[in-house]
Each structure stands twice: as structure tokens, then as C-alpha cells.
Scaffold this motif. Structure first.
Motif, PDB file in Angstrom:
ATOM      1  N   LYS A   1      48.396  51.360  17.581  1.00  0.00           N
ATOM      2  CA  LYS A   1      49.076  50.895  18.787  1.00  0.00           C
ATOM      3  C   LYS A   1      48.425  49.624  19.353  1.00  0.00           C
ATOM      4  N   TYR A   2      47.213  49.307  18.866  1.00  0.00           N
ATOM      5  CA  TYR A   2      46.558  48.074  19.306  1.00  0.00           C
ATOM      6  C   TYR A   2      46.973  46.868  18.451  1.00  0.00           C
TER       7      TYR A   2
ATOM      8  N   LYS B   1      38.236  46.163  29.567  1.00  0.00           N
ATOM      9  CA  LYS B   1      37.258  47.204  29.936  1.00  0.00           C
ATOM     10  C   LYS B   1      37.535  47.723  31.340  1.00  0.00           C
ATOM     11  N   THR B   2      37.963  46.828  32.215  1.00  0.00           N
ATOM     12  CA  THR B   2      38.261  47.241  33.586  1.00  0.00           C
ATOM     13  C   THR B   2      39.353  48.302  33.616  1.00  0.00           C
ATOM     14  N   ILE B   3      40.395  48.100  32.818  1.00  0.00           N
ATOM     15  CA  ILE B   3      41.508  49.045  32.895  1.00  0.00           C
ATOM     16  C   ILE B   3      41.264  50.287  32.049  1.00  0.00           C
ATOM     17  N   GLY B   4      40.070  50.367  31.442  1.00  0.00           N
ATOM     18  CA  GLY B   4      39.688  51.647  30.828  1.00  0.00           C
ATOM     19  C   GLY B   4      39.419  51.628  29.344  1.00  0.00           C
ATOM     20  N   PHE B   5      39.514  50.462  28.694  1.00  0.00           N
ATOM     21  CA  PHE B   5      39.154  50.423  27.273  1.00  0.00           C
ATOM     22  C   PHE B   5      37.651  50.671  27.155  1.00  0.00           C
ATOM     23  N   SER B   6      37.279  51.570  26.255  1.00  0.00           N
ATOM     24  CA  SER B   6      35.851  51.893  26.092  1.00  0.00           C
ATOM     25  C   SER B   6      35.135  50.764  25.355  1.00  0.00           C
TER      26      SER B   6
ATOM     27  N   ILE C   1      31.186  44.234  32.971  1.00  0.00           N
ATOM     28  CA  ILE C   1      32.459  43.849  33.592  1.00  0.00           C
ATOM     29  C   ILE C   1      32.234  42.964  34.819  1.00  0.00           C
ATOM     30  N   VAL C   2      31.324  43.390  35.670  1.00  0.00           N
ATOM     31  CA  VAL C   2      31.109  42.675  36.938  1.00  0.00           C
ATOM     32  C   VAL C   2      30.619  41.255  36.670  1.00  0.00           C
TER      33      VAL C   2
ATOM     34  N   ASN D   1      33.918  47.109  43.880  1.00  0.00           N
ATOM     35  CA  ASN D   1      33.578  47.426  42.482  1.00  0.00           C
ATOM     36  C   ASN D   1      33.025  48.843  42.356  1.00  0.00           C
TER      37      ASN D   1
ATOM     38  N   LEU E   1      33.645  50.165  38.654  1.00  0.00           N
ATOM     39  CA  LEU E   1      33.252  49.058  37.777  1.00  0.00           C
ATOM     40  C   LEU E   1      31.735  48.890  37.757  1.00  0.00           C
ATOM     41  N   ASP E   2      31.093  49.460  38.729  1.00  0.00           N
ATOM     42  CA  ASP E   2      29.647  49.317  38.860  1.00  0.00           C
ATOM     43  C   ASP E   2      29.099  50.646  39.372  1.00  0.00           C
TER      44      ASP E   2
ATOM     45  N   GLN F   1      28.939  55.289  31.286  1.00  0.00           N
ATOM     46  CA  GLN F   1      29.861  54.165  31.090  1.00  0.00           C
ATOM     47  C   GLN F   1      31.178  54.593  30.443  1.00  0.00           C
TER      48      GLN F   1
ATOM     49  N   ALA G   1      34.909  54.618  32.144  1.00  0.00           N
ATOM     50  CA  ALA G   1      36.060  53.895  31.578  1.00  0.00           C
ATOM     51  C   ALA G   1      37.283  54.812  31.555  1.00  0.00           C
ATOM     52  N   THR G   2      37.060  56.033  31.093  1.00  0.00           N
ATOM     53  CA  THR G   2      38.178  56.994  31.049  1.00  0.00           C
ATOM     54  C   THR G   2      38.677  57.293  32.462  1.00  0.00           C
TER      55      THR G   2
ATOM     56  N   ARG H   1      38.506  55.390  35.125  1.00  0.00           N
ATOM     57  CA  ARG H   1      39.244  54.239  35.656  1.00  0.00           C
ATOM     58  C   ARG H   1      40.666  54.210  35.104  1.00  0.00           C
ATOM     59  N   SER H   2      40.767  54.488  33.780  1.00  0.00           N
ATOM     60  CA  SER H   2      42.099  54.395  33.162  1.00  0.00           C
ATOM     61  C   SER H   2      43.075  55.394  33.766  1.00  0.00           C
TER      62      SER H   2
ATOM     63  N   PHE I   1      43.824  47.995  39.189  1.00  0.00           N
ATOM     64  CA  PHE I   1      43.072  46.843  39.701  1.00  0.00           C
ATOM     65  C   PHE I   1      43.984  45.626  39.857  1.00  0.00           C
TER      66      PHE I   1
ATOM     67  N   LEU J   1      49.513  47.407  28.709  1.00  0.00           N
ATOM     68  CA  LEU J   1      48.124  47.551  28.242  1.00  0.00           C
ATOM     69  C   LEU J   1      47.447  48.872  28.635  1.00  0.00           C
ATOM     70  N   PRO J   2      47.481  49.277  29.920  1.00  0.00           N
ATOM     71  CA  PRO J   2      46.786  50.531  30.268  1.00  0.00           C
ATOM     72  C   PRO J   2      47.382  51.748  29.567  1.00  0.00           C
TER      73      PRO J   2
ATOM     74  N   LEU K   1      48.258  51.890  26.531  1.00  0.00           N
ATOM     75  CA  LEU K   1      47.749  52.009  25.160  1.00  0.00           C
ATOM     76  C   LEU K   1      46.641  53.048  25.081  1.00  0.00           C
ATOM     77  N   LEU K   2      46.060  53.350  26.224  1.00  0.00           N
ATOM     78  CA  LEU K   2      44.974  54.342  26.251  1.00  0.00           C
ATOM     79  C   LEU K   2      45.502  55.771  26.382  1.00  0.00           C
ATOM     80  N   THR K   3      46.815  55.906  26.470  1.00  0.00           N
ATOM     81  CA  THR K   3      47.409  57.246  26.602  1.00  0.00           C
ATOM     82  C   THR K   3      48.024  57.660  25.265  1.00  0.00           C
TER      83      THR K   3
END
Lengths: 384, 241
Positions: free
Chosen positions: A2-3, A293-298, A376-377, B65, B70-71, B90, B94-95, B97-98, B103, B122-123, B125-127
Motif C-alpha cells: 500500500k506504500y 513520522k508525525t502522522i504515525g509512521f514508525s 520530528i521536532v 508538541n 511529538l515530544d 517512540q 507513533a501508533t 498519534r496515528s 496535526f 496518507l494516515p 495507510l497505517l490502517t
């Protein structure tokens, strides 16, 4: 999977840069496909299967002569249908840059063994009956504007004649070839005249050409011929025409080593080029990777995405290169006899793809690790 | 259209969504410790629209953040929806946040090589959603922000306001309960900024999104329900709007 859209899109970010990178990878793998095929063909063992012509050459060096009496001995070997021979004349026509092979041959038996040299009956008879006769391939005759009846003067280098003057031959035939894989740029000379008139080396020949009755017996007959002359002052090595041609080419040097040297230089350059391009591409995209990464990609997902991009660009460049190498070799096989048997095998294709994967990993790993470790920051710092 | 919109419409739930206690955040420049936030304690209710205001360097973005995962804080705790996100690693963050946060940034941060629809997708794709379902949701999110007819356009083919709408669609496509917005109108003219702020109000009011927004702009803050003021890393005041 899917990527894939996300990974594929990276190719379109800077189309010109992608195109140039793909082109360099394409050329590298085109060279790999061709050179590796040549290298493998030159290093593999002799394949006697289905061969009905053999070459009997001196065992230790192709410049050693063979006694002409070997020809008669070979003729007597069971399974041998016909025997001829040829010798390397050398010589210079007009100037040394205008080179083409010249071979003194026993006309009748040689033409019988090589029906692919096409001469009219009149020309054939003229060649047989004219002691100073010579025949040329049509491309050569056209290139030098020679026609039947013309004199062909040759300056001797290896073989001076008894009068120590230049050789002179009469052009009695212009041959065509049965198919494009036959070499049409050669000159054949009447051996009888050559042997009588040369200053030294009478009664010797260069190599013996053997036509056999049963191709299934080719390996056994080759072994029998070599056994015949074992422990004699002129031992022989009997092989196929293809293997002999390759052996001839190997006089240039170690073909495998030359090919490996060229390929190493090419791949080292491509590695640096592609590695630099990948690193630059990732540097430019740090904010985008930070967004992923922000939206959740590991971290691992980001690493795999960058590595996949690297794999994609190398595969998109290398696969067409390898396939084109296969097509070009096919064409060369049909038009150049030296390439007979040189082919892009499944193994070489697999080696090429393996090399592509390794290259993708080597050039992709440093930027992928950088992307993975991205904070990320910090990465978004300028944009937040 | 009503069906599409309803994908992101949730019933309004009351109660505390975010609970922050004695939070501190230090940054390090070599061996020098730079305190950015100190002793922050606050609660944000579910369905609130909170504006964080303060001068540059007051710690607004750092607090945002931390709330968005994010932090991680140097000291103190942050609970979002009852989950202690300051305790997450970390990968877990990430999980988290998704699934829980959308954001929105000042500079949109869209991927230029992807169409609006693909950016929004895009978000997802993680589902484990199918391709068809992902497309359906992405288009629905674009419909919410009024850009369904621009789905195939790339960011370079959109205006700043449209880009920010796409970014908002991306933020809501996985239907998170919390939206964190960092100067979402900082790069827009007044009219466009107002449209974006009205859109955020709509998401807060009609879709039940809890919104935490950093802004310098008092007019932007007027669209929020509450306003918190920070200065030199500490909360200095609050105001109901």
C-alpha cells in the motif's frame, strides 16, 4: 504494497535527476549484462554437443606450426569425413591499418568443409586452378574497389618469399556468405603456391580443420586425435570452432580479469553517483519524512520506505539494461562469429538482479538510517 | 453527501480529555540546560477549542508538541483520554498519534508529489482499510473541507488556503478526537484565515473534535472557546471566550 504509490511518487519529485540517475544505472547494468556474458562464455568448458567441425591446434601456442603430415594422420581417424587446414599469413595490404585476415588454404577441401563461403562454380574452378589465386569477401572487395582479375600485392611480415619481394595474388573470386554470422571480411590464398614460394616453414600448417560424420562422436574423435599426437614434438589440442575462436581472443589477455576490472570501475562510479543522489534526495525531504513520522509512521516504516525507494530506482534502471544486453547479444551472435555462444543466461540475469538489490541496499541504507533517526521536532523546527 | 459528512460526525462527549500535571520540559545545548516549560498543570475538556497564546519563545509550540505526542516531557505527566502518553516509547507514541491526533501546521507540509486525495489518504495507510475504503474516506474528508472537486490536484496547483484545507482533511481523515494546530493561519491572508478558523470551529462544534491551537493572532484566538496565556514557560492566565 500500500506504500507503493508513495514510493513510486518519489521518482517524480525531480524528474530530470531521476532520469539521469536511471540512465547511469541502465548503462551500468547494460555493460554488466554484456561483459559478464562474454566473461562467462570465455571461462566455461568446451561443449562438444552437436558439433560437426573441429579445430586441431598446436597444444601450447597458436603460433607453433603443425607438420602437414598431421593432416593425413587426422584424415585416417575413424569418424573423420574430411580434413583441411589453414595458416596465418599476416602481411600488409597498402598500409598496416588496413587489416583483414589472410589464410592460405587447400582450396578444394577447405571449400568443401566450409560451404557457407559461397562462390560461383566458375570462380571456384579458377581458385582451384590458379596457383596465385585468391578470393575475398564481398564487403572487402567493395571497400578496396577490387574486381576479378585485379592484382593484390601484399608485403610480407611473417612469411617472406624466396625472391624476397612482395607477394602478389590474383583475385579470382569474390565470395558471399550464407548467413550474417559467417565472417565475410577474410582473404583466402592458394596454400600450394604459398607453401612452395615461402622462404621457410615448408610442410607445416597453422591449424587443421576436421569435418566429422557424427556430431555425437565429436568429443571422442577430438580425444582420439590428441591421443594420436601425444608425446610427439607437435602435440595438439582439438576443440570446437567456438572454443578456438575464444582461445584466439584470449591471446589479448585474461578476458575475465579485464571484464571484472571494467565492471568494478563502472559500478564503483555508479555507487558513488547513486549514493550521492539518494543522500541529496533524502536531505531535501527531511520535513516530509518528519510529517510521515508525525502522522504515525514508525521509524521502521520510514526506513523501509527510503530503502524501497532506493530499490525501486535501481531496479527500474537495471532491469531494462539487463534485458537490452540480452537483445544486443542475440543480435551480435547472429552477426559476429566470435559471439557465437555468448548469451545472457538466467544465472547472469539473477546475478544482475542480485547486484542491483545489493547496490540499492548499499546506497539506500545511509539515508534510510538518517530518516529513521530523524527527530520530528528538530526536523519540523523551521516549519513549526 | 450527507453520508460522507457523517463519517466524521461524532456525538459530543463531555469530560476531561487532556490532563497535564507539573509538566516541565528542558532542552540541552551541549551541557547547557535550557528550561522551556516549567510546572505546567492544566486540564482540557473533551470538545473544547483552546487557544494557546503568548510571545515568541514562551513555550507554546513545545507544549503543543507534548500534547500531540511529538515530544516527551522532562518532568510531570500528560494523560490524553486517560492514557499516560509520557510513559510511551517512540514506537508506541507513533501508533498512538496515528489513532488519536490530527496535526495542522502553519506551512501545511503536504507532500508535493502527491495529489490532494493521496495526501489526505496518507494516515489511512497505517490502517487495515481496503484501498477502496481509504479512497472513500479521503474523498469524504476533502468534502468536509469543501475541496472534493480538487482531489486530483497537487499542492502546487492549490492556493495557500486550499493547501491548508487539504492539511485539515488529512488531520481528520482517520477521525481522531484531538486536533493540534500550530499557527494554522499564520501564512494566510485575513479572509482565508477566517475561512480556515470557521472550518476549525465547524469541526469542533459539529464533529466534536477537541482542538488545541497555538496562535499569535488575537482574532484567531477569538474563534476558540478558551484561551490560555504562556510566558517564559509558565501559564500566566486563562480566559473564557
Amino acid at each position: 504494497m500500500k506504500y507503493l504509490g508513495l514510493i513510486w511518487a518519489a521518482l517524480y519529485r525531480k524528474p530530470l535527476r531521476s532520469l539521469l540517475t536511471l540512465a547511469s544505472i541502465f548503462v551500468a547494468f547494460l555493460l554488466f549484462g554484456m561483459l559478464q556474458s562474454v566473461s562467462v562464455a570465455f571461462s566455461q568448458g568446451i561443449d562438444f554437443s552437436g558439433v560437426d567441425r573441429l579445430i586441431v591446434a598446436p597444444k601450447y601456442s597458436i603460433i607453433d606450426p603443425l607438420p602437414e603430415k598431421h593432416v593425413f594422420a587426422v584424415q585416417a581417424v575413424s569418424g573423420v569425413e574430411r580434413v583441411a587446414h589453414r595458416s596465418w599469413f599476416g602481411g600488409v595490404y597498402q598500409d598496416s591499418s588496413q587489416f583483414f585476415p589472410r589464410w592460405p588454404v587447400p582450396v578444394e577441401s577447405f571449400l568443401a568443409i566450409y560451404p557457407e563461403y559461397l562462390l560461383s562454380d566458375t570462380e571456384k574452378q579458377a581458385f582451384i586452378n590458379t596457383r596465385t589465386g585468391a578470393v575475398l569477401g564481398r564487403p572487402l572487395a567493395e571497400a578496396y574497389n577490387l574486381k576479378l582479375g585485379d592484382k593484390i600485392p601484399l608485403i610480407a611480415d611473417i612469411w617472406p618469399n624466396k625472391d624476397n619481394v612482395g607477394w602478389e595474388f590474383d583475385l579470382v573470386g569474390i565470395y558471399d556468405v550464407a548467413d550474417s554470422s559467417v565472417d565475410s571480411e577474410q582473404m583466402f590464398i592458394n596454400f600450394e603456391f604459398f607453401d612452395e614460394y615461402r622462404q621457410w616453414g615448408q610442410g607445416t600448417v597453422g591449424t587443421i580443420v576436421v569435418k566429422i560424420n557424427d556430431p555425437d562422436q565429436s568429443a571422442a574423435i577430438a580425444a582420439e586425435i590428441d591421443r594420436l599426437f601425444a608425446n610427439s614434438p607437435a602435440e595438439t589440442k582439438t576443440t570446437t570452432e567456438k572454443a578456438y575462436n575464444q582461445m584466439f581472443a584470449k591471446q589479448v589477455g585474461d578476458i575475465g580479469l579485464i571484464m571484472t576490472g571494467i565492471l568494478s570501475a563502472v559500478f564503483f562510479t555508479i555507487l558513488l553517483l547513486t549514493g550521492n543522489t539518494m543522500a541529496q534526495a533524502i536531505r531535501e525531504r527531511i520535513p516530509e519524512l518528519a510529517i510521515l513520522k508525525t502522522i504515525g509512521f514508525s521509524n521502521m516504516s520510514v526506513l523501509m520506505i527510503v530503502l524501497s525507494e532506493s530499490l525501486l530506482i535501481v531496479l527500474v534502471g537495471s532491469l531494462p539494461g539487463l534485458l537490452l544486453a540480452g537483445f544486443l547479444l542475440e543480435g551480435l551472435r547472429e552477426s559476429v562469429s566470435l559471439f557465437n555462444g555468448v548469451e545472457l543466461s538466467g544465472l547472469i540475469l539473477a546475478q544482475g538482479l542480485g547486484l542491483a538489490c545489493l547496490m540499492a541496499f548499499v546506497v539506500g541504507l545511509p539515508p534510510a538510517l538518517r530518516a529513521m533517526r530523524l527527530n520530528i521536532v528538530d526536523a519540523l523546527g523551521d516549519h513549526l | 453527501m450527507a453520508d460522507r459528512w457523517s463519517l466524521f460526525r461524532r456525538s459530543i462527549v463531555t469530560g476531561t480529555l487532556i490532563e497535564i500535571e507539573t509538566l516541565a520540559k528542558d532542552y540541552y545545548r551541549g551541557k547547557v540546560v535550557i528550561p522551556v516549560l516549567s510546572d505546567i498543570s492544566l486540564q482540557i475538556e473533551q470538545g473544547d477549542f483552546l487557544a494557546l497564546m503568548g510571545p515568541s519563545g514562551s513555550g507554546k509550540t513545545t507544549l503543543l508538541n507534548l500534547i500531540g505526542g511529538l515530544d516527551t516531557p522532562t518532568l510531570g505527566s500528560i494523560s490524553v483520554g486517560g492514557e499516560r502518553i509520557d510513559k510511551l516509547g517512540q514506537g508506541q507514541l507513533a501508533t498512538w498519534r496515528s489513532r488519536n491526533v490530527g496535526f495542522v501546521f502553519q506551512f501545511y507540509n503536504l507532500l508535493p508529489v502527491l495529489s490532494a486525495e493521496k495526501n489526505v489518504e496518507l494516515p489511512l495507510l497505517l490502517t487495515n482499510l481496503s484501498r477502496r475504503e481509504r479512497k472513500k474516506r479521503a474523498l469524504a474528508a476533502l468534502a468536509v473541507v469543501g475541496l472534493q472537486d480538487r482531489a486530483s490536484h497537487r499542492p502546487t496547483e492549490l492556493s495557500g488556503g486550499q493547501e491548508q484545507r487539504v492539511a485539515i482533511a488529512r488531520a481528520i481523515v482517520s477521525d481522531p478526537g484531538l486536533l493540534v494546530c500550530d499557527e494554522p493561519t499564520g501564512d494566510l491572508d485575513r479572509t482565508t484565515a477566517d475561512e480556515i478558523l470557521e472550518l476549525l470551529q465547524l469541526l469542533n462544534r459539529d464533529y466534536g473534535k477537541t482542538i488545541v491551537m497555538v496562535t499569535h493572532d488575537p482574532k484567531a484566538a477569538d474563534h476558540a472557546n478558551h484561551c490560555l496565556y504562556l510566558d517564559k514557560g509558565s501559564l500566566t492566565g486563562s480566559q473564557a471566550l
